[in-house]
Scaffold this active site. Sequence first.
Site, mmCIF file in Angstrom:
data_model
loop_
_atom_site.group_PDB
_atom_site.id
_atom_site.type_symbol
_atom_site.label_atom_id
_atom_site.label_comp_id
_atom_site.label_asym_id
_atom_site.label_seq_id
_atom_site.Cartn_x
_atom_site.Cartn_y
_atom_site.Cartn_z
ATOM 1 N N HIS A 79 0.815 -1.212 0.000
ATOM 2 C CA HIS A 79 0.000 0.000 0.000
ATOM 3 C C HIS A 79 0.855 1.271 0.000
ATOM 4 O O HIS A 79 0.528 2.241 -0.688
ATOM 5 C CB HIS A 79 -0.966 -0.022 1.178
ATOM 6 C CG HIS A 79 -1.856 1.171 1.172
ATOM 7 N ND1 HIS A 79 -2.716 1.441 0.132
ATOM 8 C CD2 HIS A 79 -1.979 2.203 2.039
ATOM 9 C CE1 HIS A 79 -3.348 2.573 0.366
ATOM 10 N NE2 HIS A 79 -2.909 3.062 1.512
ATOM 11 N N LYS B 253 -9.972 11.525 -3.800
ATOM 12 C CA LYS B 253 -10.820 10.765 -2.872
ATOM 13 C C LYS B 253 -10.550 11.153 -1.424
ATOM 14 O O LYS B 253 -9.411 11.365 -1.032
ATOM 15 C CB LYS B 253 -10.498 9.274 -3.067
ATOM 16 C CG LYS B 253 -11.207 8.352 -2.111
ATOM 17 C CD LYS B 253 -10.800 6.913 -2.345
ATOM 18 C CE LYS B 253 -9.719 6.478 -1.398
ATOM 19 N NZ LYS B 253 -9.382 5.043 -1.500
HETATM 20 C C1 R5P Z 1 -6.653 2.950 -0.199
HETATM 21 O O1 R5P Z 1 -6.120 4.043 -0.264
HETATM 22 C C2 R5P Z 1 -6.446 1.908 -1.244
HETATM 23 O O2 R5P Z 1 -5.552 2.333 -2.212
HETATM 24 C C3 R5P Z 1 -7.753 1.509 -1.885
HETATM 25 O O3 R5P Z 1 -8.283 2.619 -2.578
HETATM 26 C C4 R5P Z 1 -8.737 1.044 -0.865
HETATM 27 O O4 R5P Z 1 -8.156 0.080 -0.060
HETATM 28 C C5 R5P Z 1 -9.976 0.489 -1.519
HETATM 29 O O5 R5P Z 1 -10.861 0.114 -0.515
HETATM 30 P P1 R5P Z 1 -12.395 -0.057 -0.800
HETATM 31 O O6 R5P Z 1 -12.544 -1.042 -1.932
HETATM 32 O O7 R5P Z 1 -12.948 -0.598 0.496
HETATM 33 O O8 R5P Z 1 -12.949 1.274 -1.124
#
Ligand code: R5P
Length: 280
Positions: free
Chosen positions: A119, A180
Site C-alpha cells: 500500500h 478521494k
Molecule cells: C486505499 O487508499 C487503497 O488504495 C484503496 O483505494 C482502498 O483500499 C480500496 O478500498 P475499498 O474497496 O474498500 O474502497
Amino acid sequence: MKVISTEYSQVLGAKVAEQLGTGVVDVQFSRFPDGEQYLRAGPVDREMVIIGSVVNSRSLIQLLLLVDACSKSDICLVLPYMGYARQDKQFREGEPLSARAIASALAGGSSRVITVNIHDEGVLEHFRIPAVNVSLGHDIGRELKKNLDDPFIVAPDDGARYFAEQVALAGKWDFDHLDKTRISGDTVKIASKNVDVRGRDVVIVDDIISTGGTIATAAAMMYGEGAKTIGAACVHGVFTGGAYTHLKSAGIGEIICSDTIERASSTISAAGVIANAVRR
Ligand code: R5P
C-alpha cells in the site's frame, strides 16, 4: 533453492517455483484439538523462498510457523499481499501502527523480503532487513491491451496515480487521477473533477479493492461525466463481503485482479515479477 507456501498462496507458490526452475516443498496443514494451527514441512533446502499473503489471522500464523520450520535455511520471505499495511500511521492516539507490528513479527528469521504493490513503500522500512516492492502495473496494462484499444486509465486518488501511469504505459493511453477522501471504512467521497471521459472506455485502477466503495463511487462519477464503459483492475482483490457483486451492480464491466490473493477473477499472475525479484 525451493519454494514453500501457505495454504492461501499455494497456486502462486507453484507458479513462482516453475518460473525459478525449482520445486515446491510439501506441507501438511492441520489443527490441534484446541484450534491452534499445526504444520509439518517436507525436507527444506539451504535456500528457501517462503510465499504467503497476509489475508487473515490464520494466514499470518501460517507464515510465522513456516519461517520457524525453515529456520536452518536462508529465507527470502515473499508477501504478495500484506494485509494490515493500510494502517501505516497512528491516525489517532492509542492506535497501533499495525503495518509495523506485522512487519517486525514477520521479518525475524528471514534475510530479505519481497512485497507486491504494498500500500505504501514507506512500510518497507519496518522490516529492518532488505526489502523490495515490485509492481504489476505493466502486467495489468498488458492484460487490458488484449481487449481494449484506447482506454482512459483513472486512479481514484493521488496515491494510485503512479500506478495508473504504469498501467497506461502499456498502450501510451491517457490517464488521470481523482481526489478521494475516506469518510469511513466503506464510504468514500470523490470530489468532482473534470476528466474528459465522454464516450471513452474507462478503466479504474487501484492497488486494492476491498469493500468496492472506492471503485463504485469513482464509477458513478465517470458515468456522470459521460464514460461509455467502465472496467476495474486491481492488484489485490480482497473483495470483502459482497464487494464483487456490489461493483457489478454499479455497472462495472470487466473486473480483473492478480493472484496475490487467489480468486476466480485472478487473471494476472504475480509469479513473473516475484521470480525476477527473487533472482536478483
Ligand atoms: C486505499 O487508499 C487503497 O488504495 C484503496 O483505494 C482502498 O483500499 C480500496 O478500498 P475499498 O474497496 O474498500 O474502497
